[in-house]
Scaffold this motif. Structure first.
Motif, PDB file in Angstrom:
ATOM      1  N   ALA A 281      26.013  18.290  -1.781  1.00  0.00           N
ATOM      2  CA  ALA A 281      25.150  17.964  -0.634  1.00  0.00           C
ATOM      3  C   ALA A 281      25.063  16.442  -0.591  1.00  0.00           C
ATOM      4  O   ALA A 281      25.035  15.790  -1.633  1.00  0.00           O
ATOM      5  N   TYR A 282      25.046  15.881   0.620  1.00  0.00           N
ATOM      6  CA  TYR A 282      25.108  14.424   0.771  1.00  0.00           C
ATOM      7  C   TYR A 282      23.932  13.893   1.568  1.00  0.00           C
ATOM      8  O   TYR A 282      23.383  14.581   2.431  1.00  0.00           O
ATOM      9  N   SER A 321      21.562  18.018   5.002  1.00  0.00           N
ATOM     10  CA  SER A 321      22.861  18.465   4.497  1.00  0.00           C
ATOM     11  C   SER A 321      22.753  19.880   3.919  1.00  0.00           C
ATOM     12  O   SER A 321      23.625  20.728   4.141  1.00  0.00           O
TER      13      SER A 321
END
Length: 351
Positions: A281-282, A321
């Motif tokens: 996840a970003y 995200s």
């Protein structure tokens, strides 16, 4: 020798990220965040022998570890993989953690790196920070961005790493890869020398102290692209960590300089996916006039709101995200809520 090779070959075959050699425990693989013991518990003499074999493979004197208490280095086995090693003394015996690094630069799409992160390869100057906790995949993301620069631009890329992980072959660019303590004494000396080596892109393995941070910011200010990592979670913590590295009387000036040179902060975290693997996840924060002002005015607590509102500019928070990863069927809602920064808010978004 055969025994060490068996462990290395199996780790590569199993897709393990790390191998642990610690007396009193079996040799252990780490796969997708889970530990998998191999065989029986080892005695100190057995770990010493195995670690001696690792040093022999690397062509490095084991005395370095015996004298200092720990040692970082890497080695390659042709046709198999590269291995990043941290050997150390613990409870009077030798131990080591071996990170497995593939020879080939991984496919960014298979790793679920967002297109907006890969587009950072087009940035010409300024500072890009890739942040996250240890083992969150920062080096891999950096390597993918660097690989795209190497394939698409004519540039001199200099990497300063401790130790070197991914090997970059010259494509459109020329790549100079320097390993700290082998090719140069430390990050700061290498970075200062690097500015006289006509670089277009500088990859900095880690910014450990305020002198290195200041030199990196100066390099970004003078027209170079600097890509560096920090062990922080989220854009806000990253800004605070950089400013707090400096003495109080210098912090106002550092905020101004940072607001000018910073281009993007990418923060990442690996989450367990629905197939037993892991997916990143970003959080992506690009600089705009609002965020520059918040950094200058020491209002970093308001940055997360600015990132969440900056979707049109390619920005998103780690929670946004996670919502997407849920909707795409990569992670469960329980996982998203467990790792969320604002679980209540995320719960409402997921309905």
């Amino acid at each position: 020798m055969a025994e060490l090779m068996n462990y290395l070959e199996n780790a590569v075959k199993d897709g393990a990220s790390d191998l642990f050699f610690v007396a009193g425990a079996p040799v252990t693989e780490k796969q997708d965040g889970s530990l998998k013991p191999l065989g029986d518990k080892m005695l100190p003499d057995e770990t010493r022998w195995l670690i001696g074999e690792i040093y022999e493979k690397a062509g490095r004197p084991i005395e370095r570890c015996m004298e200092k208490g720990d040692d970082d280095f890497s080695f390659a086995v042709p046709g198999l993989a590269r291995f990043r090693v941290n050997a150390y003394r613990q409870r009077g015996s030798l131990a080591a953690v071996v990170r497995i690094v593939a020879f080939e630069i991984p496919d960014w799409q298979a790793l679920h790196i967002p297109q907006s992160v890969m587009e950072l390869a087009e940035v010409q100057h300024g500072m890009i920070l890739v942040t996250g906790t240890a083992g969150s995949g920062k080096s891999t993301t950096q390597a993918c961005i660097l690989d795209r620069i190497n394939r698409t631009r004519e540039a001199h890329i200099i990497t300063l790493e401790d130790p070197i992980e991914f090997l970059h072959r010259n494509q459109k660019s020329i790549v100079s890869q320097r390993e700290i303590s082998i090719d140069t004494t430390d990050y700061l000396a290498a970075l200062r020398a690097c500015l006289r080596q006509a670089p277009d892109v500088i990859l900095l393995g880690e910014m450990r102290d305020h002198e290195t941070i200041r030199t990196a910011m100066t390099a970004a200010e003078t027209g170079h692209l600097v890509i560096a990592t920090l062990h922080t979670k989220g854009a806000v913590n990253t800004i605070d960590r950089i400013v707090d590295a400096f003495p109080p009387e210098q912090q106002a000036q550092v905020r101004v300089q940072l607001s000018m040179v910073l281009h993007t902060v990418v923060s990442q975290q690996l989450l367990p996916d629905l197939n037993g693997g892991r997916v990143p996840a970003y959080e992506v924060m690009h600089m705009n006039s609002a965020i520059r002002s918040l950094i200058r005015d020491a209002k970093t607590h308001q940055i997360e709101g600015a990132v969440a509102a900056g979707r049109a500019e390619g920005m998103f928070t780690i929670d946004q995200s996670m919502v997407e990863l849920c909707q795409q069927g990569h992670i469960s809602q329980e996982t998203a809520l467990e790792y969320a920064v604002n679980p209540e808010q995320l719960k409402r978004r997921l309905g």
